[in-house]
Design a protein around this motif. Structure first.
Motif, PDB file in Angstrom:
ATOM      1  N   GLU A 237       4.036  38.701   1.004  1.00 29.28           N
ATOM      2  CA  GLU A 237       3.979  37.870   2.609  1.00 29.28           C
ATOM      3  C   GLU A 237       2.492  37.118   2.545  1.00 29.28           C
ATOM      4  OE1 GLU A 237       6.274  41.336   5.320  1.00 29.28           O
ATOM      5  OE2 GLU A 237       4.516  41.982   3.992  1.00 29.28           O
ATOM      6  N   GLY A 238       2.510  36.297   3.472  1.00 29.14           N
ATOM      7  CA  GLY A 238       1.226  35.685   3.598  1.00 29.14           C
ATOM      8  C   GLY A 238       1.369  34.401   4.604  1.00 29.14           C
ATOM      9  N   ARG A 239       0.131  33.904   4.916  1.00 25.73           N
ATOM     10  CA  ARG A 239       0.091  32.681   5.780  1.00 25.73           C
ATOM     11  C   ARG A 239      -0.657  31.737   5.184  1.00 25.73           C
ATOM     12  NH1 ARG A 239       3.892  34.906   7.636  1.00 25.73           N
ATOM     13  NH2 ARG A 239       4.430  35.244   9.840  1.00 25.73           N
ATOM     14  N   THR A 253     -12.900  27.433   7.094  1.00 30.74           N
ATOM     15  CA  THR A 253     -11.820  27.658   8.003  1.00 30.74           C
ATOM     16  C   THR A 253     -12.523  28.080   9.223  1.00 30.74           C
ATOM     17  OG1 THR A 253     -11.433  30.156   7.576  1.00 30.74           O
ATOM     18  CG2 THR A 253     -10.736  28.694   5.849  1.00 30.74           C
ATOM     19  N   GLU A 254     -11.294  28.268   9.920  1.00 28.07           N
ATOM     20  CA  GLU A 254     -11.791  28.722  11.431  1.00 28.07           C
ATOM     21  C   GLU A 254     -12.108  30.336  11.438  1.00 28.07           C
ATOM     22  OE1 GLU A 254      -8.483  29.622  14.283  1.00 28.07           O
ATOM     23  OE2 GLU A 254      -7.460  28.518  12.994  1.00 28.07           O
ATOM     24  N   LEU A 255     -11.938  30.771  10.254  1.00 24.09           N
ATOM     25  CA  LEU A 255     -12.393  32.424  10.184  1.00 24.09           C
ATOM     26  C   LEU A 255     -13.484  32.447   9.315  1.00 24.09           C
ATOM     27  CD1 LEU A 255      -8.871  34.130   9.811  1.00 24.09           C
ATOM     28  CD2 LEU A 255     -10.364  33.918  11.775  1.00 24.09           C
ATOM     29  N   ALA A 289      -8.807  38.190  17.376  1.00 20.01           N
ATOM     30  CA  ALA A 289      -7.464  37.502  17.458  1.00 20.01           C
ATOM     31  C   ALA A 289      -6.494  38.501  18.221  1.00 20.01           C
ATOM     32  CB  ALA A 289      -6.689  37.562  16.008  1.00 20.01           C
ATOM     33  N   THR A 290      -5.193  38.028  18.672  1.00 17.24           N
ATOM     34  CA  THR A 290      -4.469  38.669  19.724  1.00 17.24           C
ATOM     35  C   THR A 290      -3.166  39.021  18.767  1.00 17.24           C
ATOM     36  OG1 THR A 290      -4.850  36.962  21.380  1.00 17.24           O
ATOM     37  CG2 THR A 290      -2.941  38.207  21.784  1.00 17.24           C
ATOM     38  N   VAL A 291      -2.784  40.295  19.055  1.00 18.94           N
ATOM     39  CA  VAL A 291      -1.749  41.126  18.696  1.00 18.94           C
ATOM     40  C   VAL A 291      -0.436  40.435  19.221  1.00 18.94           C
ATOM     41  CG1 VAL A 291      -0.437  43.226  18.097  1.00 18.94           C
ATOM     42  CG2 VAL A 291      -2.928  43.111  17.946  1.00 18.94           C
ATOM     43  N   GLY A 310      -4.229  28.879  17.873  1.00 21.46           N
ATOM     44  CA  GLY A 310      -3.073  29.103  17.962  1.00 21.46           C
ATOM     45  C   GLY A 310      -1.969  29.497  16.863  1.00 21.46           C
ATOM     46  N   ARG A 311      -2.699  29.322  15.453  1.00 19.69           N
ATOM     47  CA  ARG A 311      -2.176  29.595  14.248  1.00 19.69           C
ATOM     48  C   ARG A 311      -2.160  31.031  13.971  1.00 19.69           C
ATOM     49  NH1 ARG A 311      -5.722  25.415  13.234  1.00 19.69           N
ATOM     50  NH2 ARG A 311      -4.779  23.556  12.534  1.00 19.69           N
TER      51      ARG A 311
END
Length: 345
Positions: A237-239, A253-255, A289-291, A310-311
């Protein structure tokens, strides 16, 4: 057996099913062809067994050609055993009769000794005189494997052998089959669509799609060092998170900025592969981040998290961190392997 496929192509009725398939499986190793239905993995297995011709390339065993265009050594002369998806046990024969079916050329004493060895190896001494319909699915599977191993083949081919079993039985039996194959020292090649089976059994796994082999590698490298987007998406799994490659090979990156751990692609605009274990829950982090979703897995939660952009990313978090959907949690990246692909439109 040292099995080698050199640019093998095959098909049916003018349709190409395999295209330029190349791999090598060393003696005593267990390999697996993994992929979705229709990717060509069973055709590859049948070509290796000698049941199907090839239109290009070569199939070799210990450097001897078994198949070439217009030339094919018969299956019975290939020193191979096969475990079929439907097992193909003979219902009128007992367990002993099924295991000994291919041993008719041996003397009676030799035949009985080999059957006894295999009954012990697969743990079926108590079922020696039972018939297939009196066995569980897992027991039938072990009989089929013992029958394939009985003539001491140089290579065992397994075609989706656990597809009829439930998930728990698949995992247990795949580990048992691996133990048995290693005990016999037999080279083996499995085809399956199940990552669980592939990773439980095989030393090396090939990921296939539409007749092409994308990567032939260890399970660790398939997960942590996929060669392309398909392997990255298919395994685990991943994004993918957009980033910008810097002159030193790091990626912003944004992180945060990620240090280079491999030779990243040349393009400036990239997508970074983030596995769930790369995204660490950290209450002290300024990045939150939002769960959005959560899946309880016993020792861990798999959280789907939405970033401010939003990602979304995934994160594996110890289950004592029980966060409700909609809550904000702190996160940070902890990558051992930076995998980046050219950004797609």
């Amino acid at each position: 057996m040292d099995l080698q496929l050199d640019n093998v192509s095959a098909g049916y009725a003018g349709t190409t099913v395999l295209q330029d398939l190349s791999l090598r499986l060393a003696p005593g190793r267990i390999g697996c062809l993994l992929g979705p239905s229709g990717c060509g993995k069973t055709t590859a297995l049948r070509a290796i067994a000698g049941f199907e011709p090839i239109s290009a390339g070569r199939i070799l065993a210990d450097a001897i050609a078994l198949s070439e265009p217009g030339k094919r050594l018969p299956p019975e002369r290939r020193r191979m055993g096969m475990v079929f998806q439907d097992l193909a046990l003979m219902p009128h024969l007992t367990v002993t009769g099924n295991i000994g079916f291919g041993l008719h050329r041996l003397r009676r004493h030799e035949r009985d000794t080999r059957i006894a060895e295999l009954l012990t190896l697969v743990g079926l001494n108590a079922k020696a005189h039972a018939y297939p319909h009196e066995l569980s699915g897992g027991q039938q599977q072990r009989v089929a494997l013992a029958r394939a191993l009985a003539p001491r083949p140089q290579l065992v081919l397994l075609d989706e052998p656990f597809s009829a079993l439930d998930v728990d039985m698949r995992e247990h039996l795949s580990q048992e089959v691996r133990r048995i194959l290693l005990h016999e020292g037999t080279t083996a090649l499995l085809v399956t669509h199940s990552q669980l089976e592939a990773f439980a059994m095989a030393d090396v796994v090939g990921v296939m799609r539409q007749g092409h082999l994308h990567q032939w590698d260890s399970a660790y490298n398939l997960y942590h060092r996929p060669v392309d987007r398909f392997v990255a998406d298919f395994i685990g799994e991943g994004r993918l998170l957009p980033g910008q490659r810097n002159a030193d090979g790091s990626v912003s990156t944004e992180l945060g900025t990620l240090a280079a751990t491999q030779e990243t692609v040349a393009e400036t605009a990239v997508d970074v592969l983030l596995r769930p274990d790369d995204v660490v829950h950290d209450d002290a982090s300024v990045v939150t981040a939002t769960v959005m979703a959560r899946a309880f897995r016993g020792a861990e939660f798999l959280y789907t998290l939405r970033l401010d952009s939003g990602r979304e990313v995934l994160s594996l978090v110890p289950s004592h961190h029980d966060h409700a959907i909609g809550s904000r949690i702190g996160i940070r990246l902890e990558l051992q392997h930076l995998i980046a692909f050219r950004r797609e439109a």
